[in-house]
Structures are given as C-alpha cells and as structure tokens.
Design an enzyme around this catalytic site. Structure first.
Site, PDB file in Angstrom:
ATOM      1  N   SER A   1       0.709  -1.240  -0.120  1.00 60.65           N
ATOM      2  CA  SER A   1      -0.009   0.100  -0.079  1.00 60.65           C
ATOM      3  C   SER A   1       0.945   1.296   0.114  1.00 60.65           C
ATOM      4  O   SER A   1       2.066   1.187   0.539  1.00 60.65           O
ATOM      5  CB  SER A   1      -0.918   0.027   1.258  1.00 60.65           C
ATOM      6  OG  SER A   1      -1.469   1.331   1.540  1.00 60.65           O
TER       7      SER A   1
ATOM      8  N   TYR B   1      -1.672  -0.484  10.379  1.00 63.42           N
ATOM      9  CA  TYR B   1      -1.829  -0.819   8.921  1.00 63.42           C
ATOM     10  C   TYR B   1      -0.645  -0.266   7.948  1.00 63.42           C
ATOM     11  O   TYR B   1      -0.003  -1.176   7.345  1.00 63.42           O
ATOM     12  CB  TYR B   1      -3.025  -0.299   8.239  1.00 63.42           C
ATOM     13  CG  TYR B   1      -3.264  -0.460   6.829  1.00 63.42           C
ATOM     14  CD1 TYR B   1      -3.907  -1.504   6.288  1.00 63.42           C
ATOM     15  CD2 TYR B   1      -3.000   0.743   5.873  1.00 63.42           C
ATOM     16  CE1 TYR B   1      -4.075  -1.689   4.929  1.00 63.42           C
ATOM     17  CE2 TYR B   1      -3.034   0.399   4.313  1.00 63.42           C
ATOM     18  CZ  TYR B   1      -3.671  -0.704   3.956  1.00 63.42           C
ATOM     19  OH  TYR B   1      -3.956  -1.005   2.596  1.00 63.42           O
TER      20      TYR B   1
END
Length: 278
Positions: free
Chosen positions: A140, A153
């Site tokens: 990501s 995350y």
C-alpha cells in the site's frame, strides 16, 4: 497474458474486494484458482459462480496450521502450486496513536504482516522443490507515505515491502519470483465501510473517491486484477523483488506540475536572481 493457462493459483482474501477481482481474472486466464478466505459463505459463493476452475478453501491467516493445511491440500489435489497471492488484509486498528488498543494492534499485525510472512513461508515450501513459482504480495502507499493509512496498517504494509524484497533475493536462484502490487484507494467493501459507513454502497464510495482521484475516477478491483495477472504471467518473467504501483500516480506523481502549467508556456528557463532566458 502468456503462460497462465493451466497454472494453479491461490488468492488469500479471495472472497471479496481486490482478492475476488483477482480470482475472477485468473479464472478468465484459464487458471485453476483457489479462493482462500476466512469468509466461508462468500468464498463458496464466488467459487460456485465461477465454475469448475474455481474452488474454495477455508483459510485463517492468523493460524499457521490453517496456512500449512491450505498449501498441503492444494499440492495434494493439483500436484503443484504455481502462483500464491498473499492478499488478505484488514485496515485494523484505527484512531490516534495515543488511543491504540493493544488487542487491535496485535490483530492487525497478525493478519497483515505475520499472516503474509507465514503465507510466504508455506508457499515457498511448496515451490522450492518444483523449482518454479510466483509469489505476489499486496502492499500500500501507506507503507511509504505518512498519513496515507491507519498507523498500524501502514507499519504492516511497509513491512510487506521489505519482506517482499528480502524473500525475492533468497528465492531468485530457486526459480521463484516475488513481487508486490501497490494499490491506491480502491472502491471495495472495506473502503466503503470506512468512507460512507455502508460496506455495500460501492456506488457512493466510487463517486466520493472519484472527486479526489488524480485520474478522475475511483480505482476499481479490476484495475488491480490486470496488474496481478501480469506479475503472475510469463510477460513479467524478468520482474522480481520490485513493486508495481496501481495508484493513479499517488505515490510517485502526486505533484501538480506547477512549472508545466499554461502560465509558464514558452517561458524558457528561470535562472539566478529571477533572470529568464529569452
């Protein structure tokens, strides 16, 4: 894509979102594809919908025995494992750093990073003896850009990038390629839940995301599926240890290109003290 027909593929988190789109694409490419997911009913529904080339196997990436059993079952049934996409992930712990709850932190790490490490461990265990294979992780921009995702995350996605590069270096001599795909904001159930409060309202989510997108539309799971199919195929046969960004330029081209604007057309060069070339 070259070389995908007949390949045996596992996609973790394959019951929804990016994972489901990748499962659908691999089936279109002629691959025997395993929907590996903790969501049993949605996973079985996807496999039933896609026909004989797709099947569902239950997988909990927080449980190493579950991962090991999945790989063993795939090899037992199909004789090999050609592509393993370690995609399962959650946004996980959210909120300010001073308010992070340790159980939520631990769960996020267990799914997003520990689960990927163990997935690569067991995928490699199957691929090394056959001397071939492709492993794809899902990273990501949050792993590279501050503020692009929840704290934990983001930490896990940064870890995935480092893990992918490191494992690629180990497995390259064994004929195994390891790469990462880096999706930008993608209209999915998890994103919909975060943005509009309704995991099923993908239309409203896409409309909202389009307003802030540098390409004027929301990213779709299908955008990732094409990139993943490429990385898995022989067309990417010389690609390993690197990341493929599918993020509308968010990570590497987010600037407004001010100096290329109309106000500077034909302006030549800007030099010291404000002097310009004629």
């Amino acid at each position: 894509m070259r070389g995908l027909v007949g390949k045996v593929v596992v996609v973790t988190g394959g019951a929804s979102g990016i994972g489901r789109a990748c499962v659908e694409r691999f089936v279109e490419e002629g691959c025997t594809t395993i929907v590996a997911d903790v969501q049993r009913e949605p996973g079985e529904a996807v496999a039933d919908e896609l026909g004989d080339l797709a099947s569902y196997l239950h997988l909990d990436v927080t449980d190493e025995e579950s991962i090991a059993a999945l790989v063993d079952t795939v090899v037992e049934r199909h004789g090999r494992l050609d592509v393993f996409m370690a995609n399962a992930a959650v946004f996980g712990a959210i909120g300010p750093i001073a308010e992070q709850r340790t159980p939520d932190v631990d769960l996020t790490l267990a799914v997003n990073l520990r689960g990927v490490i163990l997935s690569l461990k067991h995928a490699a265990r199957a691929m090394v003896p056959q001397g071939s294979g492709v492993i794809i992780t899902t990273a990501s921009p949050g792993g590279l850009i501050g503020g692009a995702g929840p704290h934990v995350y983001s930490a896990t996605k940064a870890g995935i990038i480092g893990l992918t590069r490191s494992v690629a270096a180990e497995l390259r001599p064994r004929g195994i390629r390891v790469t990462a795909v880096v999706p930008g904001a993608i209209a999915s159930a998890m994103t919909a839940s975060a943005l509009v409060g309704d995991a099923d309202d993908l239309e409203a989510t896409a409309e909202r995301m389009a307003k802030g997108s540098m390409l004027g539309r929301a990213g779709l799971p299908e955008d990732l599926a094409g990139a993943v199919a490429f990385l898995a195929s022989d067309d990417a046969g010389y690609v390993t240890g690197s990341e493929l960004f599918v993020d509308a330029g968010y990570t590497h081209a987010s600037g407004a290109a001010y100096f290329a604007g109309e106000q500077h057309a034909g302006a030549g060069a800007l030099l010291e003290g404000g002097r310009r070339t004629s």
